[in-house]
Design an enzyme around this catalytic site. Structure first.
Site, PDB file in Angstrom:
ATOM      1  N   CYS A   1       0.838  -1.192   0.000  1.00  0.00           N
ATOM      2  CA  CYS A   1       0.000   0.000   0.000  1.00  0.00           C
ATOM      3  C   CYS A   1       0.877   1.248   0.000  1.00  0.00           C
ATOM      4  O   CYS A   1       1.866   1.338   0.720  1.00  0.00           O
ATOM      5  CB  CYS A   1      -0.967  -0.041   1.183  1.00  0.00           C
ATOM      6  SG  CYS A   1      -0.807   1.244   2.397  1.00  0.00           S
ATOM      7  N   GLU A   2       0.514   2.200  -0.863  1.00  0.00           N
ATOM      8  CA  GLU A   2       1.360   3.381  -1.013  1.00  0.00           C
ATOM      9  C   GLU A   2       1.208   4.371   0.138  1.00  0.00           C
ATOM     10  O   GLU A   2       2.000   5.285   0.277  1.00  0.00           O
ATOM     11  CB  GLU A   2       1.093   4.067  -2.363  1.00  0.00           C
ATOM     12  CG  GLU A   2      -0.248   4.754  -2.478  1.00  0.00           C
ATOM     13  CD  GLU A   2      -0.447   5.344  -3.867  1.00  0.00           C
ATOM     14  OE1 GLU A   2       0.234   4.903  -4.807  1.00  0.00           O
ATOM     15  OE2 GLU A   2      -1.289   6.252  -3.990  1.00  0.00           O
ATOM     16  N   HIS A   3       0.199   4.196   0.956  1.00  0.00           N
ATOM     17  CA  HIS A   3       0.016   5.123   2.075  1.00  0.00           C
ATOM     18  C   HIS A   3       0.868   4.761   3.288  1.00  0.00           C
ATOM     19  O   HIS A   3       1.284   5.626   4.037  1.00  0.00           O
ATOM     20  CB  HIS A   3      -1.465   5.164   2.494  1.00  0.00           C
ATOM     21  CG  HIS A   3      -2.359   5.657   1.403  1.00  0.00           C
ATOM     22  ND1 HIS A   3      -3.607   5.134   1.163  1.00  0.00           N
ATOM     23  CD2 HIS A   3      -2.157   6.607   0.465  1.00  0.00           C
ATOM     24  CE1 HIS A   3      -4.144   5.758   0.135  1.00  0.00           C
ATOM     25  NE2 HIS A   3      -3.293   6.651  -0.313  1.00  0.00           N
ATOM     26  N   HIS A   4       1.087   3.458   3.495  1.00  0.00           N
ATOM     27  CA  HIS A   4       1.803   3.015   4.701  1.00  0.00           C
ATOM     28  C   HIS A   4       3.019   2.159   4.399  1.00  0.00           C
ATOM     29  O   HIS A   4       3.714   1.733   5.325  1.00  0.00           O
ATOM     30  CB  HIS A   4       0.849   2.233   5.608  1.00  0.00           C
ATOM     31  CG  HIS A   4      -0.381   3.004   5.999  1.00  0.00           C
ATOM     32  ND1 HIS A   4      -1.563   2.909   5.322  1.00  0.00           N
ATOM     33  CD2 HIS A   4      -0.571   3.899   6.993  1.00  0.00           C
ATOM     34  CE1 HIS A   4      -2.458   3.713   5.881  1.00  0.00           C
ATOM     35  NE2 HIS A   4      -1.881   4.334   6.902  1.00  0.00           N
TER      36      HIS A   4
ATOM     37  N   GLN B   1      -5.625  -0.273  -3.728  1.00  0.00           N
ATOM     38  CA  GLN B   1      -6.330  -1.409  -4.322  1.00  0.00           C
ATOM     39  C   GLN B   1      -7.258  -0.986  -5.472  1.00  0.00           C
ATOM     40  O   GLN B   1      -7.366  -1.674  -6.483  1.00  0.00           O
ATOM     41  CB  GLN B   1      -7.118  -2.127  -3.215  1.00  0.00           C
ATOM     42  CG  GLN B   1      -7.763  -3.415  -3.687  1.00  0.00           C
ATOM     43  CD  GLN B   1      -8.498  -4.123  -2.557  1.00  0.00           C
ATOM     44  OE1 GLN B   1      -8.109  -4.039  -1.403  1.00  0.00           O
ATOM     45  NE2 GLN B   1      -9.564  -4.822  -2.885  1.00  0.00           N
TER      46      GLN B   1
ATOM     47  N   HIS C   1      -5.505  -5.874   4.266  1.00  0.00           N
ATOM     48  CA  HIS C   1      -4.477  -4.832   4.343  1.00  0.00           C
ATOM     49  C   HIS C   1      -3.818  -4.846   5.714  1.00  0.00           C
ATOM     50  O   HIS C   1      -4.506  -4.629   6.721  1.00  0.00           O
ATOM     51  CB  HIS C   1      -5.111  -3.455   4.095  1.00  0.00           C
ATOM     52  CG  HIS C   1      -5.608  -3.267   2.689  1.00  0.00           C
ATOM     53  ND1 HIS C   1      -5.050  -2.354   1.832  1.00  0.00           N
ATOM     54  CD2 HIS C   1      -6.579  -3.894   2.001  1.00  0.00           C
ATOM     55  CE1 HIS C   1      -5.674  -2.402   0.660  1.00  0.00           C
ATOM     56  NE2 HIS C   1      -6.612  -3.336   0.736  1.00  0.00           N
TER      57      HIS C   1
ATOM     58  N   CYS D   1      -1.995  -2.656   6.913  1.00  0.00           N
ATOM     59  CA  CYS D   1      -2.076  -1.330   7.546  1.00  0.00           C
ATOM     60  C   CYS D   1      -3.374  -1.179   8.333  1.00  0.00           C
ATOM     61  O   CYS D   1      -3.456  -0.369   9.256  1.00  0.00           O
ATOM     62  CB  CYS D   1      -1.921  -0.208   6.518  1.00  0.00           C
ATOM     63  SG  CYS D   1      -3.146  -0.209   5.201  1.00  0.00           S
TER      64      CYS D   1
HETATM   65 ZN   LIG Z   1      -2.313   1.431   3.924  1.00  0.00          ZN
END
Ligand SMILES: [Zn+2]
Length: 184
Positions: free
Chosen positions: A71-74, A112, A140, A142
């Site tokens: 995931c690109e956020h975490h 996703q 996920h 995260c």
């Molecule tokens: Zn994430």
């Protein structure tokens, strides 16, 4: 990258010089190259090289393709199964290439929803298909390891193009088929 990981270890309060961590920067660097290898692969060329003449216009479904992404956020993994179907126009593609297309997009930093759309569009455009349907089920880390700790929740995303979007019967057939398991 090794320097960054060395520094990361210090920032979380570890001692990068202790024995167990000495080779960690090197290992993490190799692991990251592996899980982001999709940046160096061209999914369009991959499909173009494996096209065949279609003989029919029935739905082709590849169910339960395992995938692992970050995931690109975490920068934490999300992983699950992809279900991909298409209705051919004049071309079909080798079945294994569909799984490879999923893998190429998974091996980049992702959300996703975008990954789902990218897989669908890549197949739609390169096959000039009548329709493409993609559903991803994923967990996920995260969400599971931190924050709201929704341990067993799945995120489901879908992208329907062409006849799968326009024709509710075709879409319903796909959604039924992906729930059927061969061992049931
Ligand atoms: Zn994430």
């Amino acid at each position: 990258m090794e320097k960054l990981i060395h520094s990361l270890l210090e920032h979380i309060g570890e001692d990068p010089e202790r024995e167990g961590l000495l080779k960690t920067p090197e290992r993490v660097s190799r692991a990251w190259q592996d899980v982001t290898k999709g940046y160096h692969e061209d999914p369009n060329a991959m499909v173009q090289k494996a096209l065949f003449e279609a003989e029919g216009h029935e739905m082709i479904l590849i169910n339960d393709i395992d995938f692992y992404s970050m995931c690109e956020h975490h920068l934490l993994p999300f992983f699950g199964k992809a279900h991909v179907a298409y209705i051919p126009g004049k071309k079909i593609v080798g079945l294994s290439k569909v799984a490879r297309v999923v893998e190429v997009f998974a091996c980049r930093l992702q959300v996703q929803e975008r990954m789902t759309a990218q897989i669908a569009r890549c197949l739609m455009e390169n096959l000039d298909a009548q329709g493409v349907a993609v559903v991803l089920h994923a967990q996920h880390l995260c969400m599971m390891m931190r924050g709201i700790k929704k341990q067993n929740s799945f995120a489901v995303t879908s992208e329907m193009l062409g006849v799968f979007k326009d024709d509710s019967k075709t879409r319903a057939e796909f959604l039924t088929l992906i729930q059927e398991k061969p061992w049931n």
